[in-house]
Design an enzyme around this catalytic site. Structure first.
Site, PDB file in Angstrom:
ATOM      1  N   GLU A 162       0.821  -1.209   0.000  1.00 17.94           N
ATOM      2  CA  GLU A 162       0.000   0.000   0.000  1.00 17.94           C
ATOM      3  C   GLU A 162       0.858   1.265   0.000  1.00 17.94           C
ATOM      4  O   GLU A 162       0.537   2.247  -0.695  1.00 17.94           O
ATOM      5  CB  GLU A 162      -0.916   0.002   1.232  1.00 17.94           C
ATOM      6  CG  GLU A 162      -1.894  -1.168   1.265  1.00 17.94           C
ATOM      7  CD  GLU A 162      -1.349  -2.371   2.031  1.00 17.94           C
ATOM      8  OE1 GLU A 162      -2.143  -3.069   2.669  1.00 17.94           O
ATOM      9  OE2 GLU A 162      -0.110  -2.615   1.978  1.00 17.94           O
ATOM     10  N   ASP A 172      24.769 -37.567  -2.399  1.00 15.85           N
ATOM     11  CA  ASP A 172      24.824 -36.580  -3.486  1.00 15.85           C
ATOM     12  C   ASP A 172      25.689 -35.362  -3.182  1.00 15.85           C
ATOM     13  O   ASP A 172      26.021 -34.608  -4.105  1.00 15.85           O
ATOM     14  CB  ASP A 172      23.411 -36.101  -3.835  1.00 15.85           C
ATOM     15  CG  ASP A 172      22.508 -37.217  -4.333  1.00 15.85           C
ATOM     16  OD1 ASP A 172      23.047 -38.243  -4.803  1.00 15.85           O
ATOM     17  OD2 ASP A 172      21.277 -37.062  -4.249  1.00 15.85           O
TER      18      ASP A 172
END
Length: 372
Positions: free
Chosen positions: A55, A206
């Site tokens: 706003e 990984d």
């Protein structure tokens, strides 16, 4: 109740809110459009925490272009705030600016607001309407709504699998099951999350960085590891990242407080949190509560089938984000480590939310049936 003009202006406000997808957390993504005499005179979206809300941005935009907001309508995707946080109340700013009408997509689920902003506007004589494109606005802030109403982040479990449900060969090989387009799309989901969660098994197999690389983002999500026995290697890449902004330490949740290992990990920039359950594992629900207290709205999970299964068994997974590649892996690791069922009606239930092609792969989004 709402005109075509109202719908068009709110759609524009939602598009503005989406521009804060990667930047507003822990605050919600909010957009605002000011309209007067059939023309847009100002617009804005919420800036990073501590800066202008949507706003205020819209009022400043109107002033910068010489427009007077007195008598204008403000279209806001979330109820204007009514309390002092890091910034003053937006409801008061709209009243001072002379806004005559406010259309909000939805009430703010934050208990500090929760209708008070709309009430303050009404008491000031502003014509207030609420509920325009509410579903779309809620979807944009699904994590914020979850944290405000449940005290928990929205947990999204991402899986890349073959058509027959394989996520890795038995030796752990999983790169790459899906194509580049799906992997890039996965990074976009990483970027919108407040934090990325994985397990110690994935770190060992990984050695991931757990960062966003395929899309541009001004901030990296918090990195979180479930590591019951504090086995995280001190040379793991997520402790020594070579790209991105990692101002926040890696959060490591464990079940055993090994003082020497904890000090070694803290020396590498990690923060260790001990949250055991009665079985010697991390208490996942308490972990989510802690992440909620830390302002995590959306938690993106990229883990192995064991942690994925635990999150589902303990009713901690809200959403499944599954990429299916058009290939078959045969006897391979699955997506979720779940116990055998005695009855079909005991199966964890999800409902389809979205299905679409991403490159050559199929992307499926399913949500817990009690959330759908």
């Amino acid at each position: 109740m709402f005109s075509d003009t109202d719908h068009a202006a709110m759609a524009q406000a939602l598009a503005l809110a989406a521009r804060g997808m990667y930047t507003t957390t822990p605050n919600p993504r909010v957009g605002c459009v000011l309209s007067k005499d059939g023309k847009i005179i100002g617009q804005g979206f919420t800036q990073p925490a501590g800066q202008d809300h949507a706003e205020i941005q819209a009022l400043k935009d109107a002033a910068a272009h010489g427009h007077d907001p007195v008598g204008a309508t403000a279209y806001v995707t979330l109820e204007p705030c009514s309390h002092f946080g890091r910034t003053p109340p937006c409801a008061d700013a709209l009243v001072r600016a002379g806004i005559a009408r406010v259309v909000a997509a939805m009430e703010d689920p934050n208990p500090a607001v929760s209708g008070r902003g709309l009430q303050r506007l009404r008491e000031a004589g502003v014509d207030v309407r609420c509920g325009l494109l509410e579903k779309e606005a809620r979807e944009l802030n699904i994590g914020f709504v979850s944290r405000m109403t449940r005290g928990l982040p929205w947990v999204r479990v991402k899986v890349a699998a073959s058509l027959d449900g394989g996520t890795a060969l038995h030796d752990g090989t999983s790169q790459w099951i899906t194509g580049q387009a799906a992997r890039d799309d996965g990074h976009a989901w990483r970027a919108r999350a407040s934090a990325i969660l994985t397990g110690i098994g994935t770190v060992r197999d990984d050695d991931p960085q757990l960062n966003v690389r395929a899309v541009e983002t001004p901030r990296q999500p918090q990195r979180v590891v479930v590591d019951s026995r504090l086995e995280l290697p001190l040379d793991a890449r997520l402790l020594t990242p070579d790209t991105g902004d990692f101002a926040k330490p890696v959060l490591v949740f464990c079940a055993f407080d090994d003082a020497a290992r904890r000090r070694a990990l803290e020396a590498r920039g990690a923060e260790v949190v001990v949250l055991p359950n009665p079985h010697g594992k991390v208490e996942l629900r308490h972990m989510l509560e802690e992440l909620g207290r830390r302002g995590i709205n959306e938690l993106h999970v990229e883990a192995g089938f064991k942690l994925n299964g635990s999150l589902i068994r303990e009713h901690c997974a809200d959403e499944l984000l599954v990429y299916l590649a058009p290939k078959l892996l045969g006897d391979a690791q699955g997506m979720f480590n779940l116990p055998p069922l005695a009855r079909l009606q005991d199966a964890p239930a999800f409902r389809w939310h979205d299905v679409r092609m991403i490159g050559e792969d199929l992307r499926l989004i399913a949500r817990r049936a009690d959330h759908a």
